[in-house]
Design a protein around this motif. Structure first.
Motif, PDB file in Angstrom:
ATOM      1  N   ARG A 270      -2.715  44.608  14.860  1.00 43.62           N
ATOM      2  CA  ARG A 270      -1.742  45.680  14.616  1.00 43.62           C
ATOM      3  C   ARG A 270      -1.046  46.048  15.922  1.00 43.62           C
ATOM      4  N   LEU A 271       0.277  46.102  15.865  1.00 42.44           N
ATOM      5  CA  LEU A 271       1.058  46.504  17.032  1.00 42.44           C
ATOM      6  C   LEU A 271       0.826  47.982  17.310  1.00 42.44           C
ATOM      7  N   LEU A 272       0.492  48.312  18.564  1.00 47.00           N
ATOM      8  CA  LEU A 272       0.244  49.703  18.943  1.00 47.00           C
ATOM      9  C   LEU A 272       1.464  50.331  19.613  1.00 47.00           C
ATOM     10  N   ARG A 273       2.035  49.642  20.584  1.00 44.19           N
ATOM     11  CA  ARG A 273       3.223  50.171  21.267  1.00 44.19           C
ATOM     12  C   ARG A 273       3.824  49.064  22.133  1.00 44.19           C
ATOM     13  N   ILE A 274       5.031  49.329  22.615  1.00 40.98           N
ATOM     14  CA  ILE A 274       5.725  48.401  23.509  1.00 40.98           C
ATOM     15  C   ILE A 274       6.249  49.198  24.698  1.00 40.98           C
ATOM     16  N   ARG A 275       5.984  48.683  25.897  1.00 41.59           N
ATOM     17  CA  ARG A 275       6.461  49.344  27.114  1.00 41.59           C
ATOM     18  C   ARG A 275       7.538  48.486  27.779  1.00 41.59           C
ATOM     19  N   TYR A 276       8.524  49.165  28.377  1.00 45.04           N
ATOM     20  CA  TYR A 276       9.605  48.483  29.090  1.00 45.04           C
ATOM     21  C   TYR A 276       9.642  48.986  30.532  1.00 45.04           C
ATOM     22  N   GLU A 277       9.810  48.070  31.460  1.00 40.43           N
ATOM     23  CA  GLU A 277       9.952  48.444  32.870  1.00 40.43           C
ATOM     24  C   GLU A 277      11.056  47.583  33.480  1.00 40.43           C
ATOM     25  N   GLU A 278      12.167  48.220  33.799  1.00 43.28           N
ATOM     26  CA  GLU A 278      13.297  47.481  34.364  1.00 43.28           C
ATOM     27  C   GLU A 278      12.981  47.055  35.790  1.00 43.28           C
TER      28      GLU A 278
ATOM     29  N   VAL B  93      13.773  42.764  32.696  1.00 41.85           N
ATOM     30  CA  VAL B  93      12.850  43.784  32.201  1.00 41.85           C
ATOM     31  C   VAL B  93      11.461  43.184  32.026  1.00 41.85           C
ATOM     32  N   HIS B  94      10.440  43.917  32.471  1.00 42.11           N
ATOM     33  CA  HIS B  94       9.062  43.580  32.129  1.00 42.11           C
ATOM     34  C   HIS B  94       8.737  44.271  30.800  1.00 42.11           C
ATOM     35  N   VAL B  95       8.291  43.497  29.829  1.00 38.21           N
ATOM     36  CA  VAL B  95       7.957  44.046  28.513  1.00 38.21           C
ATOM     37  C   VAL B  95       6.475  43.805  28.252  1.00 38.21           C
ATOM     38  N   THR B  96       5.767  44.858  27.893  1.00 42.51           N
ATOM     39  CA  THR B  96       4.336  44.769  27.584  1.00 42.51           C
ATOM     40  C   THR B  96       4.126  45.124  26.121  1.00 42.51           C
TER      41      THR B  96
ATOM     42  N   ALA C 208       8.465  40.903  21.411  1.00 40.94           N
ATOM     43  CA  ALA C 208       9.030  41.459  22.644  1.00 40.94           C
ATOM     44  C   ALA C 208      10.535  41.240  22.714  1.00 40.94           C
ATOM     45  N   MET C 209      10.993  40.039  22.363  1.00 47.67           N
ATOM     46  CA  MET C 209      12.427  39.740  22.454  1.00 47.67           C
ATOM     47  C   MET C 209      13.237  40.543  21.445  1.00 47.67           C
ATOM     48  N   LYS C 210      12.748  40.620  20.210  1.00 45.81           N
ATOM     49  CA  LYS C 210      13.476  41.386  19.194  1.00 45.81           C
ATOM     50  C   LYS C 210      13.538  42.863  19.566  1.00 45.81           C
ATOM     51  N   SER C 211      12.404  43.391  20.032  1.00 46.32           N
ATOM     52  CA  SER C 211      12.342  44.808  20.366  1.00 46.32           C
ATOM     53  C   SER C 211      13.225  45.140  21.567  1.00 46.32           C
ATOM     54  N   ALA C 212      13.162  44.306  22.612  1.00 48.54           N
ATOM     55  CA  ALA C 212      13.959  44.573  23.813  1.00 48.54           C
ATOM     56  C   ALA C 212      15.451  44.439  23.526  1.00 48.54           C
ATOM     57  N   GLY C 213      15.816  43.429  22.746  1.00 49.08           N
ATOM     58  CA  GLY C 213      17.223  43.260  22.402  1.00 49.08           C
ATOM     59  C   GLY C 213      17.775  44.470  21.677  1.00 49.08           C
ATOM     60  N   LYS C 214      16.969  45.022  20.770  1.00 46.90           N
ATOM     61  CA  LYS C 214      17.395  46.211  20.030  1.00 46.90           C
ATOM     62  C   LYS C 214      17.372  47.449  20.922  1.00 46.90           C
TER      63      LYS C 214
ATOM     64  N   GLU D 115      21.668  40.931  24.538  1.00 44.43           N
ATOM     65  CA  GLU D 115      21.147  39.643  24.097  1.00 44.43           C
ATOM     66  C   GLU D 115      20.091  39.140  25.076  1.00 44.43           C
ATOM     67  N   VAL D 116      18.953  38.703  24.548  1.00 42.82           N
ATOM     68  CA  VAL D 116      17.914  38.104  25.386  1.00 42.82           C
ATOM     69  C   VAL D 116      18.300  36.651  25.644  1.00 42.82           C
ATOM     70  N   VAL D 117      18.486  36.304  26.914  1.00 43.38           N
ATOM     71  CA  VAL D 117      18.934  34.949  27.247  1.00 43.38           C
ATOM     72  C   VAL D 117      17.798  34.066  27.751  1.00 43.38           C
ATOM     73  N   ASP D 118      16.684  34.685  28.169  1.00 46.63           N
ATOM     74  CA  ASP D 118      15.548  33.885  28.624  1.00 46.63           C
ATOM     75  C   ASP D 118      14.328  34.792  28.730  1.00 46.63           C
ATOM     76  N   TYR D 119      13.138  34.167  28.723  1.00 46.28           N
ATOM     77  CA  TYR D 119      11.945  34.982  28.939  1.00 46.28           C
ATOM     78  C   TYR D 119      10.842  34.132  29.551  1.00 46.28           C
ATOM     79  N   LEU D 120       9.917  34.828  30.212  1.00 51.22           N
ATOM     80  CA  LEU D 120       8.794  34.182  30.883  1.00 51.22           C
ATOM     81  C   LEU D 120       7.513  34.877  30.448  1.00 51.22           C
ATOM     82  N   TYR D 121       6.528  34.097  30.045  1.00 53.66           N
ATOM     83  CA  TYR D 121       5.240  34.663  29.643  1.00 53.66           C
ATOM     84  C   TYR D 121       4.407  34.940  30.887  1.00 53.66           C
ATOM     85  N   SER D 122       3.924  36.181  31.021  1.00 49.18           N
ATOM     86  CA  SER D 122       3.175  36.583  32.214  1.00 49.18           C
ATOM     87  C   SER D 122       1.670  36.617  31.994  1.00 49.18           C
TER      88      SER D 122
END
Length: 260
Positions: free
Chosen positions: A251-259, A239-242, A194-200, A205-212
């Motif tokens: 296998r990774l299927l997809r990644i969703r972003y919600e600001e 951003v909420h990242v799923t 999630a962090m690598k994908s969102a940063g790209k 830069e991802v400065v922090d994250y919380l596991y939901s």
């Protein structure tokens, strides 16, 4: 300096045959040489380095597919001016020098550059690339790679009769990465994704994250959800990242972003 244990003319080191500790009957010259380098039991050396560095050390569960009769180790600490602090484990066969194999571990932040050697890149999987060096005959073969915590350096002698080749060293390295991956929680694995994908995706830069939490959508689909905080200069974003994946094949299927 860590000391070897000398009892009645016998240097005690780890044995791969039978119990963990065994005796090795050495000629006086070789015995003195091993004493000078501080040879000791593998478990003793491992625990000494764990105590010194203050963190656990995981050794590869696999070994090259050749016979060994003994194993010994040494924890080099900064009081020894000859080398950087590290753990060294050596495996040997008392009558087959071509089976000599060793493993060195350095903290990742103090990894050895080894820039004087000509390496080729080798893919190990698990998002890890190793470097392999095949020296001239009568020197060595070497494979080095890093995990989050450690740099591993695998050595094998390069003799005409040696059977420890690149594939053997790669197999040892992969056994370690597979073990680490099995121990790592799914949330940590997909959190890195999630962090690598969102940063790209946002070029920030991802400065922090919380596991939901983890959410099961179906037997074939699960989601790992995270909240990320990103920054680029004075711009900040939440951003909420799923991360959506197949739990059976991972296998990774997809990644969703919600600001937010």
């Amino acid at each position: 300096m860590w000391h070897s244990i000398l009892l009645t003319g016998t240097l005690w080191v780890g044995s791969l045959v039978g119990t963990v500790q065994g005796s090795v009957h050495l000629n006086p010259d070789m015995q003195q040489e091993m004493l000078e380098i501080g040879a000791q039991g593998m478990e003793h050396a491992l625990r000494a380095c764990e105590d010194y560095f203050g963190k656990a050390i995981t050794l590869p569960p696999a070994l090259p597919g050749v016979a060994f009769t003994h194993v010994f180790g040494r924890c080099y600490d900064p009081t020894d001016p000859r080398l950087d602090a590290h753990l060294e484990i050596e495996y040997m066969h008392k009558s087959q020098p071509e089976n000599h194999y060793s493993l060195e571990l350095y903290p990742a932040e103090y990894h050895q550059q080894l820039s004087y050697l000509k390496f080729e890149d080798v893919m190990l999987g698990h998002n890890t690339t190793a470097k392999y060096y095949n020296g001239p005959l009568n020197t060595m073969k070497l494979l080095t790679f890093k995990t989050k915590e450690w740099q591993y350096v695998l050595h094998a002698v390069n003799l005409p009769e040696s059977r420890i080749n690149q594939a053997e060293l790669v197999s040892v390295a992969q056994s370690l990465l597979e073990l680490i991956d099995r121990k790592r929680p799914q949330s940590a694995k997909w959190g890195e994704t999630a962090m690598k994908s969102a940063g790209k995706h946002y070029n920030m830069e991802v400065v922090d994250y919380l596991y939901s939490g983890r959410f099961r959508v179906s037997p074939q689909v699960e989601e790992e959800r995270f909240k990320l905080w990103l920054r680029q200069g004075s711009l900040e974003l939440s951003v909420h990242v799923t991360v959506v994946y197949d739990p059976n094949s991972e296998r990774l299927l997809r990644i969703r972003y919600e600001e937010v």
